[in-house]
Design an enzyme around this catalytic site. Structure first.
Site, mmCIF file in Angstrom:
data_model
loop_
_atom_site.group_PDB
_atom_site.id
_atom_site.type_symbol
_atom_site.label_atom_id
_atom_site.label_comp_id
_atom_site.label_asym_id
_atom_site.label_seq_id
_atom_site.Cartn_x
_atom_site.Cartn_y
_atom_site.Cartn_z
ATOM 1 N NE ARG A 124 -4.091 -1.955 2.000
ATOM 2 C CZ ARG A 124 -3.977 -3.082 2.629
ATOM 3 N NH1 ARG A 124 -3.030 -3.598 3.445
ATOM 4 N NH2 ARG A 124 -5.059 -3.978 2.349
ATOM 5 C CE LYS B 148 -0.631 13.469 -15.579
ATOM 6 N NZ LYS B 148 -0.994 13.816 -16.963
ATOM 7 C CD GLU C 26 -3.939 15.652 -16.133
ATOM 8 O OE1 GLU C 26 -4.508 15.090 -16.955
ATOM 9 O OE2 GLU C 26 -2.884 15.536 -16.155
ATOM 10 C CG HIS D 264 4.668 9.649 -25.151
ATOM 11 N ND1 HIS D 264 3.125 9.348 -25.244
ATOM 12 C CD2 HIS D 264 5.141 10.590 -24.393
ATOM 13 C CE1 HIS D 264 2.847 10.566 -24.547
ATOM 14 N NE2 HIS D 264 3.694 11.165 -24.145
ATOM 15 C CG HIS E 9 -2.472 9.358 -25.157
ATOM 16 N ND1 HIS E 9 -2.785 9.927 -23.851
ATOM 17 C CD2 HIS E 9 -1.029 9.446 -24.964
ATOM 18 C CE1 HIS E 9 -1.623 10.052 -23.227
ATOM 19 N NE2 HIS E 9 -0.709 10.066 -23.662
ATOM 20 C CD GLU F 276 5.801 15.184 -23.551
ATOM 21 O OE1 GLU F 276 5.028 16.337 -23.132
ATOM 22 O OE2 GLU F 276 5.051 13.925 -23.680
ATOM 23 C CE LYS G 111 4.463 17.166 -15.203
ATOM 24 N NZ LYS G 111 5.486 15.757 -15.768
ATOM 25 C CG HIS H 105 -0.003 14.383 -24.181
ATOM 26 N ND1 HIS H 105 0.702 15.492 -24.759
ATOM 27 C CD2 HIS H 105 0.881 13.613 -23.866
ATOM 28 C CE1 HIS H 105 2.086 15.436 -24.281
ATOM 29 N NE2 HIS H 105 2.053 14.392 -23.536
ATOM 30 C CG ASN I 199 -2.309 15.450 -20.740
ATOM 31 O OD1 ASN I 199 -1.487 14.814 -20.779
ATOM 32 N ND2 ASN I 199 -3.350 15.978 -19.695
ATOM 33 N NE ARG J 80 0.581 16.645 -13.591
ATOM 34 C CZ ARG J 80 1.279 15.803 -12.684
ATOM 35 N NH1 ARG J 80 0.781 15.766 -11.629
ATOM 36 N NH2 ARG J 80 2.026 14.955 -13.389
#
Length: 388
Positions: free
Chosen positions: A145, A167, A261, A289, A276, A209, A251, A272, A269, A265
């Site tokens: 955990r 992330k 996010e 990517h 994606h 990026e 960032k 993206h 993207n 934030r």
């Protein structure tokens, strides 16, 4: 966001001086009791104290892959144990590639941790690019955990973006990064020397990026990139030291304001959602990517122009810098309008059935996150970039 610069890595200063004098640049991610430093500099893997000060307990698991392990695993183990005989280090070496960012590969990390009888005081160390960082971080968030972890990113993509901000996660066959958690590291250690062994294609992928930061919130940085793109392509150490520092500052500032996010934030993207869709439809790993994000950024710029939100000159500048970075500016020929729409329908930014997009609006360095746009513009953009 606070930035403490012990010795700023700026153009005109050789990055070798950073390591010889032992002063990394430090960018702090300000998240209250979850705050942590990003160390940036040359030769940082030779400075054992930087890593050791963030190790909790006596057991460490280094998660890396078949490409990075032969290059840097021994050096990292040495940094973790040098003058510190109480620490024992295990490692798990995963196959390399986006297609392995899945549950089966993730289980190999858990298998090693459980077989090694690691406890809650242990520290996981991610040594590699974005895939390793995402998977190791997600494993650390879930094992018992939650255990401590450290990011040692070795690619441009990971150093300027994915290693910062917490992330973590894995892909699902239906969509990228749909399974994961927000989980912050103890620190991020960026040794710029690791870029010396990075393949040209990976280096270019990471620049997508970098370019993104300039477009969404930092026009002076974008203008600097336009002037220095050839220096970056030729791996100039001064240019890269500055690029990584400025990207991390951007960032860190966004993450400090919106860790999970819920709003701001999401601007990170840009490109993206289209990107994606390309990765999911083509199969993970066929395009890197950053390559998919580059094509997606051009599509986002095209749509922004169709909406009347940016000048044509911005579209031209986006295309130009991406081409100079040797990145694709159109999606793969196999992509159809239906493939884009199908993949975009399960994007993480869909809320109440409405796809929110990050689009450019206003002067360079400005963007919006919105579901309030003319759907005809999206259709026109998709048709313009797809044969069917």
């Amino acid at each position: 966001m606070k930035v403490s610069t012990t010795l700023a890595a700026t153009p005109g200063m050789e990055t070798s001086k950073l390591s010889s004098r032992g002063f990394p640049t430090v960018v702090d991610v300000d998240l209250g009791d979850r705050s942590y430093p990003i160390y940036i500099g040359s030769g940082l893997l030779n400075q054992s104290d930087l890593l050791q000060r963030h190790i909790h307990g006596k057991r460490v698991l280094v998660v890396t892959n078949t490409t990075v392990a032969p290059l840097y695993l021994d050096k990292v183990v040495s940094a973790l144990t040098n003058g510190n005989p109480n620490v024992t280090v295990e490692n798990v070496i995963l196959p390399d590639g986006e297609k392995y960012k899945d549950t089966d590969t993730l289980m190999k990390v858990f298998d090693k941790a459980i077989e090694s009888q690691l406890d809650r005081q242990c520290t996981f160390v991610a040594l590699g690019g974005g895939v390793i960082g995402d998977m190791c971080g997600y494993a650390a968030s879930s094992f018992l955990r939650g255990v401590n972890f450290i990011q040692i990113p070795t690619t441009v993509m990971a150093q300027v973006d994915s290693s910062v901000g917490g992330k973590t996660g894995i892909n699902h066959r239906l969509g990228k990064n749909l399974i994961g958690a927000f989980y912050q590291p103890q620190c991020v250690l960026i040794d710029t020397d690791t870029l010396n062994t990075l393949p040209d294609r990976e280096l270019a992928s990471g620049l997508a990026e970098v370019i993104k930061y300039g477009l969404i919130r930092d026009a002076p940085f974008f203008e600097w990139q336009e002037k220095n793109i050839q220096a970056l392509m030729s791996r100039d150490p001064d240019a890269f030291a500055y690029t990584i520092k400025r990207s991390c500052e951007n960032k860190a500032e966004v993450v400090s304001q919106d860790e999970k996010e819920t709003g701001l934030r999401a601007i990170g993207n840009l490109g993206h959602t289209f990107g994606h869709a390309i990765e999911t439809s083509c199969g993970y790993g066929h395009w890197l990517h950053g390559e998919a994000v580059a094509a997606g950024t051009v599509m986002a710029a095209d749509m922004s122009y169709r909406l009347g939100w940016i000048d044509e000159s911005v579209v031209e500048r986006v295309n130009n810098i991406l081409k100079q970075a040797k990145l694709p500016t159109t999606p793969p020929e196999m992509m159809t309008v239906d493939m884009f729409k199908s993949a975009m329908a399960i994007d993480k930014k869909v809320a109440d059935g409405i796809l929110r997009l990050i689009l450019l609006k206003g002067p360079l360095g400005s963007c919006v996150i919105t579901g309030d746009y003319d759907r005809k513009a999206l259709d026109e953009t998709l048709r313009a970039f797809c044969k069917s």
